[in-house]
Design an enzyme around this catalytic site. Sequence first.
Site, PDB file in Angstrom:
ATOM      1  N   ASP A 156      40.522  31.187  43.942  1.00  0.00           N
ATOM      2  CA  ASP A 156      42.062  30.969  44.883  1.00  0.00           C
ATOM      3  C   ASP A 156      42.046  29.278  44.834  1.00  0.00           C
ATOM      4  OD1 ASP A 156      41.257  33.180  45.808  1.00  0.00           O
ATOM      5  OD2 ASP A 156      39.898  32.963  46.672  1.00  0.00           O
TER       6      ASP A 156
ATOM      7  N   GLY B 227      43.587  37.525  43.602  1.00  0.00           N
ATOM      8  CA  GLY B 227      44.935  37.462  43.611  1.00  0.00           C
ATOM      9  C   GLY B 227      45.215  36.405  43.380  1.00  0.00           C
ATOM     10  N   HIS B 228      46.536  36.434  43.129  1.00  0.00           N
ATOM     11  CA  HIS B 228      47.022  35.531  42.420  1.00  0.00           C
ATOM     12  C   HIS B 228      48.549  35.779  43.149  1.00  0.00           C
ATOM     13  CE1 HIS B 228      44.692  34.994  38.087  1.00  0.00           C
ATOM     14  NE2 HIS B 228      43.935  35.621  39.244  1.00  0.00           N
TER      15      HIS B 228
ATOM     16  N   GLN C  33      39.301  34.482  39.225  1.00  0.00           N
ATOM     17  CA  GLN C  33      38.033  33.862  39.792  1.00  0.00           C
ATOM     18  C   GLN C  33      38.467  32.669  38.989  1.00  0.00           C
ATOM     19  OE1 GLN C  33      37.556  36.978  38.103  1.00  0.00           O
ATOM     20  NE2 GLN C  33      38.488  38.240  40.243  1.00  0.00           N
TER      21      GLN C  33
ATOM     22  N   LYS D 118      46.062  29.350  40.446  1.00  0.00           N
ATOM     23  CA  LYS D 118      46.478  29.884  38.934  1.00  0.00           C
ATOM     24  C   LYS D 118      47.501  30.258  39.119  1.00  0.00           C
ATOM     25  CE  LYS D 118      42.156  31.741  38.764  1.00  0.00           C
ATOM     26  NZ  LYS D 118      41.717  31.630  40.180  1.00  0.00           N
TER      27      LYS D 118
HETATM   28  P1  IMP Z   1      33.203  40.726  42.928  1.00  0.00           P
HETATM   29  O1  IMP Z   1      33.920  39.863  42.422  1.00  0.00           O
HETATM   30  O2  IMP Z   1      33.873  41.195  44.228  1.00  0.00           O
HETATM   31  O3  IMP Z   1      32.001  40.777  42.725  1.00  0.00           O
HETATM   32  O4  IMP Z   1      32.545  39.847  44.527  1.00  0.00           O
HETATM   33  C1  IMP Z   1      31.926  38.273  43.764  1.00  0.00           C
HETATM   34  C2  IMP Z   1      32.088  37.293  44.454  1.00  0.00           C
HETATM   35  O5  IMP Z   1      33.058  36.667  43.574  1.00  0.00           O
HETATM   36  C3  IMP Z   1      32.382  36.882  45.656  1.00  0.00           C
HETATM   37  O6  IMP Z   1      31.730  35.993  46.340  1.00  0.00           O
HETATM   38  C4  IMP Z   1      33.998  37.268  45.920  1.00  0.00           C
HETATM   39  O7  IMP Z   1      34.024  36.497  47.214  1.00  0.00           O
HETATM   40  C5  IMP Z   1      34.376  37.072  44.573  1.00  0.00           C
HETATM   41  N1  IMP Z   1      35.536  36.571  44.006  1.00  0.00           N
HETATM   42  C6  IMP Z   1      36.423  37.905  43.590  1.00  0.00           C
HETATM   43  N2  IMP Z   1      37.251  37.899  43.143  1.00  0.00           N
HETATM   44  C7  IMP Z   1      37.637  36.404  43.457  1.00  0.00           C
HETATM   45  C8  IMP Z   1      38.742  35.644  43.195  1.00  0.00           C
HETATM   46  O8  IMP Z   1      39.808  36.533  42.945  1.00  0.00           O
HETATM   47  N3  IMP Z   1      39.137  34.478  43.315  1.00  0.00           N
HETATM   48  C9  IMP Z   1      38.049  34.072  44.962  1.00  0.00           C
HETATM   49  N4  IMP Z   1      36.950  34.806  44.903  1.00  0.00           N
HETATM   50  C10 IMP Z   1      36.222  35.765  44.116  1.00  0.00           C
END
Ligand code: IMP
Length: 431
Positions: A13, A40-41, A225, A16
């Site tokens: 977040d 989410g971008h 991420q 990017k």
């Molecule tokens: P997962 O990717 O859904 O398995 O989540 C694993 C961890 O990564 C959690 O703490 C999510 O909140 C975090 N996470 C996954 N995608 C994003 C993103 O796009 N932005 C920020 N955190 C993310």
Amino acid sequence: MPVTIVLGGQWGDEGKGKITDALAASADLVVRPNGSTNAGHTVVTDDGVFKLHVIPSGILYPHCTCVIGAGVAVSPPDLLREIATLRERHPRLGQLYLSDRAHVIMPYHPLLDLYEEQRRGAAGIGTTLRGNGPAFTDKVARRGIRIADLLPGAEPLLRRKLEILLPEKNVLFVHLYRQQPVDLEAILEEAGRWGEQLLPYVIQAEVFVQDAIAAGKHVIVEAAQGTMLDLDYGTYPYVTSSPPTAAGACQGAGIAPTQVDRVIGVFKAYTTRVGAGPFPTELHDEVGQLLRERGREYGTTTGRPRRVGWFDAVAARYTVRLNGMTEAALTKLDMLDPLPEIRICTGYRLGAEVLTAPPARIDQYEAVEPIYEVLPGWRTDTSRATSFADFPPEARRYVERIEELIGIPITMIGVGPARRQIVWRHAEALA
Ligand code: IMP
């Protein structure tokens, strides 16, 4: 060489999407190398606010070709919905392609994500519940379903794979989670429909990307991420399941390290994180609340409130080095405008020791005390700045202090959501 990687230097977040969107104005190709619909971008253009999940941010330029690479796990219904929504709202989209090697988030993956999280209880990771972890688990366990397996003609192959896989999943669903089993025929039927709908987008992406590089095209790899969510170097196990690093970006996009000439790390001017896990600079006071509200720090994909804290230069320097970042973009500087003073974490105190890099042990990472440097705030609106010289001296000092601590130049500074709200600092301005 014309390849630029854009990646997150914190816990995701970082903004990017905005940086990729700015760079994509002069790019031919934008490739997404990792993650899934979990990302989410947000991109703001004259046509409105666009929240992208798995489609690269370059899609909003008609001249840009966008590729979802082999390292991504794709949920076909989510992707098809994202395409349909974009088409409805944005008349001039770029071309989109999807790797035949990308893994598929199957209908059982989000269910497993939910049940696994429920079983972990208080020790939950706080995943996005999009099925990301279970899909990448199947990939690594060599039993995943790939986009190529969904396409017309591949049905016997898909059936064979699912006949082996589903009994295993159903043992979990029925006996561990006390839920209904999943049905092979229903999944096959759904997968067949997905394959037909996705067919026009599917290509051998790594060959396409390599051809583009050979033709001298300008390629951006937009990782999802952030590095502190990396499986190896992040706050394991509070991490995501595909690599958000420069190395991971190469792997997922089908690009070699020797083909990359720029690695741009994106950092928010403070820090946020969603989900559970260590966050040494987290703020639980009114400053944190103010930044959350001013910065609209709620997840793009899940709507969850983000945890908010000061800039962590220990984590940032670590991610700069691991990714070989050549420069940084600092976003949302304007969010700090009202603050009388601003802190930067320069070290972690652990008992009698001062750590200069994140420790591997999660209990230790949870126990570290941030060591802060306090800088004066500027209490001036920076959102209209168009050059570095427009910033108040305290804001310039803040940016320059971060540069000193992380060891690379900050070449772009975000001061608002609109496309024009980026202050560019070119090489000559930094000299
Ligand atoms: P997962 O990717 O859904 O398995 O989540 C694993 C961890 O990564 C959690 O703490 C999510 O909140 C975090 N996470 C996954 N995608 C994003 C993103 O796009 N932005 C920020 N955190 C993310």
